[in-house]
Design a protein around this motif. Structure first.
Motif, PDB file in Angstrom:
ATOM      1  N   SER A 158      11.285  32.429  23.626  1.00  0.00           N
ATOM      2  CA  SER A 158      12.136  32.888  22.471  1.00  0.00           C
ATOM      3  C   SER A 158      11.169  33.586  21.206  1.00  0.00           C
ATOM      4  O   SER A 158      11.739  34.414  20.837  1.00  0.00           O
ATOM      5  N   ALA A 202      11.285  22.818  27.709  1.00  0.00           N
ATOM      6  CA  ALA A 202      11.462  23.029  26.256  1.00  0.00           C
ATOM      7  C   ALA A 202      10.507  23.891  25.577  1.00  0.00           C
ATOM      8  O   ALA A 202      10.579  24.713  24.702  1.00  0.00           O
ATOM      9  N   GLU A 203       9.285  23.676  25.959  1.00  0.00           N
ATOM     10  CA  GLU A 203       8.061  24.259  25.340  1.00  0.00           C
ATOM     11  C   GLU A 203       8.097  25.822  25.875  1.00  0.00           C
ATOM     12  O   GLU A 203       7.835  26.612  24.989  1.00  0.00           O
ATOM     13  N   ARG A 246      22.050  27.544  31.287  1.00  0.00           N
ATOM     14  CA  ARG A 246      20.568  27.053  31.427  1.00  0.00           C
ATOM     15  C   ARG A 246      19.777  27.297  32.591  1.00  0.00           C
ATOM     16  O   ARG A 246      18.750  27.658  32.470  1.00  0.00           O
ATOM     17  N   GLU A 266      17.880  32.788  22.053  1.00  0.00           N
ATOM     18  CA  GLU A 266      18.364  31.314  21.788  1.00  0.00           C
ATOM     19  C   GLU A 266      18.034  30.319  22.923  1.00  0.00           C
ATOM     20  O   GLU A 266      18.403  28.943  22.893  1.00  0.00           O
ATOM     21  N   TYR A 267      17.077  30.476  23.871  1.00  0.00           N
ATOM     22  CA  TYR A 267      16.485  29.747  25.032  1.00  0.00           C
ATOM     23  C   TYR A 267      15.864  28.442  24.601  1.00  0.00           C
ATOM     24  O   TYR A 267      16.072  27.466  24.737  1.00  0.00           O
ATOM     25  N   ALA A 268      15.318  28.633  23.339  1.00  0.00           N
ATOM     26  CA  ALA A 268      14.808  27.515  22.718  1.00  0.00           C
ATOM     27  C   ALA A 268      15.624  26.368  22.179  1.00  0.00           C
ATOM     28  O   ALA A 268      15.419  25.369  22.621  1.00  0.00           O
ATOM     29  N   GLY A 269      16.665  26.767  21.688  1.00  0.00           N
ATOM     30  CA  GLY A 269      17.621  25.963  21.433  1.00  0.00           C
ATOM     31  C   GLY A 269      18.650  25.379  22.620  1.00  0.00           C
ATOM     32  O   GLY A 269      19.067  23.999  22.776  1.00  0.00           O
ATOM     33  N   GLN A 308      16.203  22.748  24.425  1.00  0.00           N
ATOM     34  CA  GLN A 308      15.242  21.996  23.692  1.00  0.00           C
ATOM     35  C   GLN A 308      15.485  20.368  24.072  1.00  0.00           C
ATOM     36  O   GLN A 308      14.420  19.655  24.024  1.00  0.00           O
ATOM     37  N   ASP A 309      16.176  20.245  24.961  1.00  0.00           N
ATOM     38  CA  ASP A 309      16.264  18.515  25.433  1.00  0.00           C
ATOM     39  C   ASP A 309      15.859  18.646  27.071  1.00  0.00           C
ATOM     40  O   ASP A 309      15.955  17.507  27.616  1.00  0.00           O
ATOM     41  N   ALA A 351      10.608  27.565  24.329  1.00  0.00           N
ATOM     42  CA  ALA A 351      10.466  28.015  22.791  1.00  0.00           C
ATOM     43  C   ALA A 351       9.298  29.200  22.584  1.00  0.00           C
ATOM     44  O   ALA A 351       9.472  30.172  21.684  1.00  0.00           O
TER      45      ALA A 351
END
Ligand code: SF4
Ligand code: SF4
Length: 402
Positions: A275, A268-269, A222, A256-259, A262-263, A272
């Motif tokens: 990605s 998070a935005e 992360r 896969e950065y979005a997943g 995501q928290d 997304a």
């Protein structure tokens, strides 16, 4: 498959996520036939269904053993089992959770810890990796053979061509590729330049985080993702068309950065958006007019080894072959082309015997089509194939850079 969580996992978000994924598995075993490690050992626990069962056991009992760790370690995360599954089980997500839970509970030998720390602290940092390679070349014979034969040949730094087209795309340098194959991004920049697209690298960006994620160091993964997002964000806000990645494994990770984030309330935005903008180089080239490149291949026979991350991850099986044929190359048939070559990120270092057997099989299949050159789309596969191949191994974009 139903798994009632052990008391210690109640309320644990990761365990609950794993429980959700497990529910989809109907235990049919269709996935086993696609699994390279099951084919090698014949042990059910070295196949996807067996590993799913081991993770389920851990979630239910809260207990986990060294053999469980070994069977999960032996997974290549190649993803070949996912398209074979009629129930759509997200096996790799489950494995990632399983590995990280096992990592917290089963201690490793000092040798294993050392190898993993080297991957996390040195290989996944471009400058440190470059320094380690330089040192490795200097000490030469003092290194174990399997490390020595993986040292990339000396090549100087190659800066990508700076251009100023209205169409702009971001590129990722990554950690290993700038030292092991700096010509790859340089070739991509030249080809895209010809097509009227500027490729922009941000030196502040670095490793995509895949090495960390494979080694169950998700916090470090992360951190890599956040640093890359920060490095790219000004260009994204300025309107870059895409983030184009020349190594299919790194591209899959960035997608896969979005997943992964995501928290994270801050990222998070942005993750997304990153990605959604990410493309493998093959996707970008396939959509362009390549008439200027027609005929440059002059019928040279190319065995294109399609990395697992490109075919099972991005779902781009056959796309590079199509591009090469449009450019006048002949692509040879590779039997069982869905099977992993054994590189699989850090796998060839941490599981050398299995990796070597898979490589042998792959090269036999590759050579059966009598190619004149081997091409790949991922730096790890490229380096792994080159350790035993009798032919030059290149990134496919180098074949268009003429
Ligand atoms: S990811 Fe690859 S090695 Fe792992 S279980 Fe699936 S097919 Fe087998
Ligand atoms: S094919 Fe899918 S549903 Fe069947 S055992 Fe494998 S993971 Fe489970």
């Amino acid at each position: 498959m139903q798994a009632d969580l052990a008391a210690q996992f109640k309320g644990n978000r990761q365990a609950e996520k794993a429980q959700d994924i497990l529910r989809a598995c109907v235990h049919c075993g269709f996935c086993a036939a696609a699994c390279p490690t099951y084919q090698l050992t014949g042990d059910e626990l070295d196949g996807p269904r067996g590993r799913i069962y081991l993770i389920k056991q851990m979630l239910q009992t809260g207990e986990v053993s060294l053999p469980t760790q070994s069977h999960l370690d032996r997974c290549l995360t190649c993803g070949a089992c996912e398209p074979a599954c009629p129930s759509g089980v997200r096996y790799r997500s489950l494995l990632e959770i399983g590995r990280s839970m096992v990592e917290q509970r089963v201690p490793r030998s000092w040798r294993d810890r050392l190898a993993r720390q080297f991957m996390l602290k040195v290989v996944s940092h471009a400058k440190r990796f470059a320094a380690a390679v330089k040192l490795g070349r200097a000490v030469g014979r003092a290194l174990p053979l399997r490390i020595r034969e993986r040292l990339p040949a000396a090549s100087g730094k190659i800066d990508i061509r700076q251009t100023n087209h209205p169409r702009r795309m971001l590129a990722l340098q990554g950690c290993v590729q700038p030292t092991a194959a700096p010509q790859t991004n340089a070739a991509a920049a030249r080809v895209l330049d010809w097509l009227g697209i500027s490729l922009v690298e941000k030196p502040e960006a670095g490793c995509c985080g895949a090495i960390s994620l494979h080694l169950a160091a998700s916090d470090q993964a992360r951190a890599h993702a956040r640093r890359n997002i920060d490095a790219w964000w000004p260009e994204i806000e300025a309107g870059v068309e895409a983030i184009v990645i020349t190594a299919s494994g790194c591209g899959l990770m960035v997608r896969e950065y979005a997943g992964l984030l995501q928290d994270d309330p801050v990222y998070a935005e942005k993750a997304a958006r990153v990605s959604a903008l990410t493309r493998d180089l093959a996707q970008v080239l396939a959509a362009e007019n390549l008439d200027d490149f027609a005929g440059i291949g002059q019928g040279l026979r190319i065995a294109f080894q399609c990395p697992c991350t490109l075919q099972h991850g991005h779902g781009l099986d056959g796309v590079v072959e199509g591009i090469l044929r449009r450019c006048g190359y002949v692509t040879t048939h590779i039997p069982d082309s869905q099977q992993c070559c054994g590189s699989a990120g850090t796998y060839s270092i941490l599981q050398p015997e299995m990796a070597e057997r898979l490589l042998e099989r792959k090269l036999t299949a590759v050579m059966s089509g009598q190619p004149q050159l081997i091409a790949s789309a991922n730096i790890g596969c490229q380096m792994h194939l080159a350790t035993r191949a009798q032919l030059p191994v290149k990134h496919w974009i180098e074949l268009l850079n003429q």
